[in-house]
Design a protein around this motif. Structure first.
Motif, PDB file in Angstrom:
ATOM      1  N   TRP A   1      24.836   7.344   3.298  1.00 53.63           N
ATOM      2  CA  TRP A   1      25.925   8.326   3.346  1.00 53.63           C
ATOM      3  C   TRP A   1      26.582   8.335   4.724  1.00 53.63           C
ATOM      4  CZ3 TRP A   1      26.261  13.008   6.187  1.00 53.63           C
ATOM      5  CH2 TRP A   1      27.339  13.828   5.845  1.00 53.63           C
ATOM      6  N   LEU A   2      25.786   8.135   5.782  1.00 54.57           N
ATOM      7  CA  LEU A   2      26.322   8.085   7.143  1.00 54.57           C
ATOM      8  C   LEU A   2      27.117   6.811   7.413  1.00 54.57           C
ATOM      9  CD1 LEU A   2      23.280   9.459   9.175  1.00 54.57           C
ATOM     10  CD2 LEU A   2      25.530  10.555   8.971  1.00 54.57           C
ATOM     11  N   GLY A   3      27.047   5.853   6.487  1.00 56.02           N
ATOM     12  CA  GLY A   3      27.756   4.589   6.684  1.00 56.02           C
ATOM     13  C   GLY A   3      26.924   3.529   7.373  1.00 56.02           C
TER      14      GLY A   3
ATOM     15  N   GLY B   1      19.047  14.806  15.022  1.00 55.62           N
ATOM     16  CA  GLY B   1      18.489  13.909  16.026  1.00 55.62           C
ATOM     17  C   GLY B   1      18.268  12.516  15.486  1.00 55.62           C
ATOM     18  N   HIS B   2      17.793  12.430  14.243  1.00 50.07           N
ATOM     19  CA  HIS B   2      17.636  11.126  13.601  1.00 50.07           C
ATOM     20  C   HIS B   2      18.996  10.466  13.397  1.00 50.07           C
ATOM     21  CE1 HIS B   2      13.847  13.148  12.035  1.00 50.07           C
ATOM     22  NE2 HIS B   2      13.384  12.080  12.649  1.00 50.07           N
ATOM     23  N   ALA B   3      19.974  11.259  12.983  1.00 56.08           N
ATOM     24  CA  ALA B   3      21.306  10.703  12.756  1.00 56.08           C
ATOM     25  C   ALA B   3      21.849  10.082  14.039  1.00 56.08           C
ATOM     26  CB  ALA B   3      22.256  11.805  12.259  1.00 56.08           C
ATOM     27  N   TYR B   4      21.680  10.780  15.159  1.00 56.15           N
ATOM     28  CA  TYR B   4      22.171  10.268  16.433  1.00 56.15           C
ATOM     29  C   TYR B   4      21.499   8.951  16.788  1.00 56.15           C
ATOM     30  CZ  TYR B   4      23.078   9.958  21.443  1.00 56.15           C
ATOM     31  OH  TYR B   4      23.459   9.511  22.682  1.00 56.15           O
ATOM     32  N   SER B   5      20.180   8.906  16.678  1.00 57.19           N
ATOM     33  CA  SER B   5      19.436   7.701  17.048  1.00 57.19           C
ATOM     34  C   SER B   5      19.793   6.526  16.144  1.00 57.19           C
ATOM     35  CB  SER B   5      17.931   7.976  16.983  1.00 57.19           C
ATOM     36  OG  SER B   5      17.190   6.953  17.603  1.00 57.19           O
ATOM     37  N   ALA B   6      19.874   6.783  14.845  1.00 63.13           N
ATOM     38  CA  ALA B   6      20.189   5.718  13.890  1.00 63.13           C
ATOM     39  C   ALA B   6      21.612   5.203  14.098  1.00 63.13           C
ATOM     40  CB  ALA B   6      20.006   6.225  12.460  1.00 63.13           C
ATOM     41  N   LEU B   7      22.566   6.117  14.258  1.00 65.48           N
ATOM     42  CA  LEU B   7      23.959   5.709  14.461  1.00 65.48           C
ATOM     43  C   LEU B   7      24.128   4.942  15.764  1.00 65.48           C
ATOM     44  CD1 LEU B   7      25.715   8.975  13.256  1.00 65.48           C
ATOM     45  CD2 LEU B   7      26.015   6.713  12.218  1.00 65.48           C
ATOM     46  N   LEU B   8      23.441   5.385  16.813  1.00 67.60           N
ATOM     47  CA  LEU B   8      23.566   4.721  18.106  1.00 67.60           C
ATOM     48  C   LEU B   8      23.035   3.290  18.031  1.00 67.60           C
ATOM     49  CD1 LEU B   8      24.482   5.307  21.011  1.00 67.60           C
ATOM     50  CD2 LEU B   8      22.125   5.987  21.523  1.00 67.60           C
TER      51      LEU B   8
ATOM     52  N   ILE C   1      29.446  14.714  11.222  1.00 69.58           N
ATOM     53  CA  ILE C   1      28.085  14.529  11.770  1.00 69.58           C
ATOM     54  C   ILE C   1      28.168  13.778  13.098  1.00 69.58           C
ATOM     55  CG2 ILE C   1      25.828  13.464  11.406  1.00 69.58           C
ATOM     56  CD1 ILE C   1      26.317  15.875   9.622  1.00 69.58           C
ATOM     57  N   ARG C   2      28.986  12.741  13.139  1.00 69.07           N
ATOM     58  CA  ARG C   2      29.168  12.008  14.389  1.00 69.07           C
ATOM     59  C   ARG C   2      29.668  12.934  15.512  1.00 69.07           C
ATOM     60  NH1 ARG C   2      29.525   6.502  14.811  1.00 69.07           N
ATOM     61  NH2 ARG C   2      29.036   5.295  12.942  1.00 69.07           N
ATOM     62  N   GLU C   3      30.587  13.788  15.166  1.00 69.67           N
ATOM     63  CA  GLU C   3      31.139  14.693  16.158  1.00 69.67           C
ATOM     64  C   GLU C   3      30.066  15.690  16.633  1.00 69.67           C
ATOM     65  OE1 GLU C   3      34.839  17.868  16.699  1.00 69.67           O
ATOM     66  OE2 GLU C   3      34.630  16.700  14.844  1.00 69.67           O
ATOM     67  N   MET C   4      29.241  16.148  15.715  1.00 66.03           N
ATOM     68  CA  MET C   4      28.187  17.118  16.070  1.00 66.03           C
ATOM     69  C   MET C   4      27.202  16.553  17.085  1.00 66.03           C
ATOM     70  SD  MET C   4      27.153  18.776  12.386  1.00 66.03           S
ATOM     71  CE  MET C   4      28.386  19.464  11.278  1.00 66.03           C
TER      72      MET C   4
ATOM     73  N   ALA D   1      19.026  19.538   8.796  1.00 66.31           N
ATOM     74  CA  ALA D   1      18.776  18.303   8.048  1.00 66.31           C
ATOM     75  C   ALA D   1      20.094  17.696   7.597  1.00 66.31           C
ATOM     76  CB  ALA D   1      17.879  18.582   6.845  1.00 66.31           C
ATOM     77  N   ILE D   2      20.150  16.382   7.592  1.00 64.73           N
ATOM     78  CA  ILE D   2      21.371  15.700   7.162  1.00 64.73           C
ATOM     79  C   ILE D   2      21.720  16.094   5.735  1.00 64.73           C
ATOM     80  CG2 ILE D   2      22.407  13.445   6.723  1.00 64.73           C
ATOM     81  CD1 ILE D   2      20.582  12.334   8.937  1.00 64.73           C
ATOM     82  N   ALA D   3      20.705  16.180   4.878  1.00 59.22           N
ATOM     83  CA  ALA D   3      20.954  16.529   3.478  1.00 59.22           C
ATOM     84  C   ALA D   3      21.568  17.923   3.356  1.00 59.22           C
ATOM     85  CB  ALA D   3      19.649  16.465   2.688  1.00 59.22           C
ATOM     86  N   THR D   4      21.182  18.842   4.223  1.00 64.02           N
ATOM     87  CA  THR D   4      21.743  20.202   4.189  1.00 64.02           C
ATOM     88  C   THR D   4      23.230  20.176   4.511  1.00 64.02           C
ATOM     89  OG1 THR D   4      19.607  21.136   4.862  1.00 64.02           O
ATOM     90  CG2 THR D   4      21.560  22.511   5.164  1.00 64.02           C
ATOM     91  N   TYR D   5      23.600  19.391   5.518  1.00 63.14           N
ATOM     92  CA  TYR D   5      25.013  19.257   5.859  1.00 63.14           C
ATOM     93  C   TYR D   5      25.787  18.577   4.731  1.00 63.14           C
ATOM     94  CZ  TYR D   5      24.022  20.673  10.667  1.00 63.14           C
ATOM     95  OH  TYR D   5      23.644  21.383  11.774  1.00 63.14           O
ATOM     96  N   ARG D   6      25.181  17.586   4.121  1.00 67.72           N
ATOM     97  CA  ARG D   6      25.829  16.900   3.002  1.00 67.72           C
ATOM     98  C   ARG D   6      26.140  17.888   1.880  1.00 67.72           C
ATOM     99  NH1 ARG D   6      21.775  12.424   1.260  1.00 67.72           N
ATOM    100  NH2 ARG D   6      23.258  12.289  -0.469  1.00 67.72           N
ATOM    101  N   GLN D   7      25.136  18.693   1.537  1.00 68.03           N
ATOM    102  CA  GLN D   7      25.290  19.639   0.436  1.00 68.03           C
ATOM    103  C   GLN D   7      26.317  20.719   0.761  1.00 68.03           C
ATOM    104  OE1 GLN D   7      21.254  20.924  -0.091  1.00 68.03           O
ATOM    105  NE2 GLN D   7      20.562  18.923  -0.821  1.00 68.03           N
ATOM    106  N   ALA D   8      26.489  20.983   2.060  1.00 63.88           N
ATOM    107  CA  ALA D   8      27.464  22.004   2.472  1.00 63.88           C
ATOM    108  C   ALA D   8      28.881  21.450   2.563  1.00 63.88           C
ATOM    109  CB  ALA D   8      27.050  22.592   3.822  1.00 63.88           C
ATOM    110  N   GLY D   9      29.043  20.147   2.288  1.00 64.27           N
ATOM    111  CA  GLY D   9      30.370  19.556   2.268  1.00 64.27           C
ATOM    112  C   GLY D   9      30.802  18.881   3.552  1.00 64.27           C
ATOM    113  N   ALA D  10      29.877  18.682   4.507  1.00 62.62           N
ATOM    114  CA  ALA D  10      30.225  17.990   5.750  1.00 62.62           C
ATOM    115  C   ALA D  10      30.518  16.522   5.460  1.00 62.62           C
ATOM    116  CB  ALA D  10      29.090  18.109   6.766  1.00 62.62           C
ATOM    117  N   THR D  11      31.230  15.896   6.352  1.00 68.13           N
ATOM    118  CA  THR D  11      31.542  14.472   6.233  1.00 68.13           C
ATOM    119  C   THR D  11      30.747  13.687   7.277  1.00 68.13           C
ATOM    120  OG1 THR D  11      33.355  14.526   7.831  1.00 68.13           O
ATOM    121  CG2 THR D  11      33.886  15.060   5.514  1.00 68.13           C
TER     122      THR D  11
END
Length: 277
Positions: free
Chosen positions: A61-63, A16-23, A271-274, A257-267
């Motif tokens: 990391w999200l750019g 949810g934070h990723a979506y708000s920050a990216l938007l 995350i944007r697609e999710m 959590a974003i960090a959990t996805y990072r550690q699992a190898g997501a790009t």
């Protein structure tokens, strides 16, 4: 256009934070504007340096890039105190010694009818409401006298939301549906409502992009902006990212959590697609 993202360092950032920050970031960049970062660390009991560090790492990391050093609310105490003093001198705030239990008991009294909830929780029953006298007290909760505040405002009280247009409310709505909100806490000279208004003004934010869970609180912020002579930004309240059961995400949702996805190898692209970007 100037937008911002304002997380609290009280836990890991989630989808949810990723979506708000990216938007907010993408909207500013597409318009050739600026994007700022603010750390809302007024909750000193839960804020942690390690969470703040992880905020920076996750966003980078999200750019996401920001155009100035991050603003930290813990560095802004003098600004909050000055605004409180202005409101005190105008007779618009008063000290309150009620606990949450006191408020709940008063609001639930038989003669009060059904308890009424607003954007800040239970509507305060006015137990401590009085004309302020003497010097403004420190280390005590301070509430806005909403009835007196609405007398100072230019009606109708309105704000603009992208995609919805101008939203209006009334003095009666503010008094009965919002009530005397807390503007300063016992442990910090400020509250979310006061600090977010002052910080947005200090950073020159023109467009506030945040979750729809804060839609009802926006009327409070417009009231404070008018009382303090501040510009009102354009507000956009976006959809919330929810789990499979339809429940909005919270910081306890470590699995998202974003960090959990990072550690699992997501790009970052995944995350944007999710989140539907």
């Amino acid at each position: 256009m100037i937008t911002r993202f304002a997380p609290s360092p009280t836990g890991p950032l989630h989808l949810g934070h990723a979506y708000s920050a990216l938007l907010a970031h993408d909207t500013a960049r597409a318009a050739g504007g600026q994007f700022f970062l603010r750390i809302e660390d007024i909750d000193s009991t839960r804020s942690r340096p390690e969470w703040e560090t992880q905020i920076y790492e996750d966003l980078q990391w999200l750019g996401i890039t920001w155009d100035a050093d991050p603003m930290r609310q813990s560095d802004r105490i003098p600004a909050y105190q000055e605004a409180l003093q202005t409101l005190w001198d105008q007779g618009l705030i008063y000290p309150c010694s009620c606990s949450r239990r006191d408020i709940a008991a008063a609001a639930s009294a038989p003669h009060e009818g059904e308890p009424v909830y607003g954007p800040d929780g239970l509507i305060y029953p006015g137990t401590c409401r009085a004309e302020p006298t003497g010097e403004m007290p420190m280390g005590q909760a301070l509430r806005l006298n909403m009835a007196k505040a609405t007398e100072r405002l230019s009606a109708p009280f309105s704000f603009t939301q992208t995609g919805t247009g101008t939203i209006t409310t009334s003095a009666q709505d503010l008094i009965e549906g919002v009530g005397d909100i807390v503007l300063s806490r016992r442990d910090f000279p400020g509250s979310y409502h006061l600090s977010v208004v002052l910080d947005d003004a200090a950073q020159g934010i023109t467009h506030v992009i945040r979750g729809e869970d804060l839609f009802e609180a926006t009327q409070i912020h417009v009231v404070l902006q008018q009382l303090l002579g501040l510009e009102t930004p354009v507000y956009t309240h976006h959809r919330l990212i929810r789990d499979d059961a339809g429940k909005r995400l919270a910081k306890r949702d470590d699995a998202r959590a974003i960090a959990t996805y990072r550690q699992a190898g997501a790009t970052p692209a995944q995350i944007r697609e999710m989140v539907g970007l």
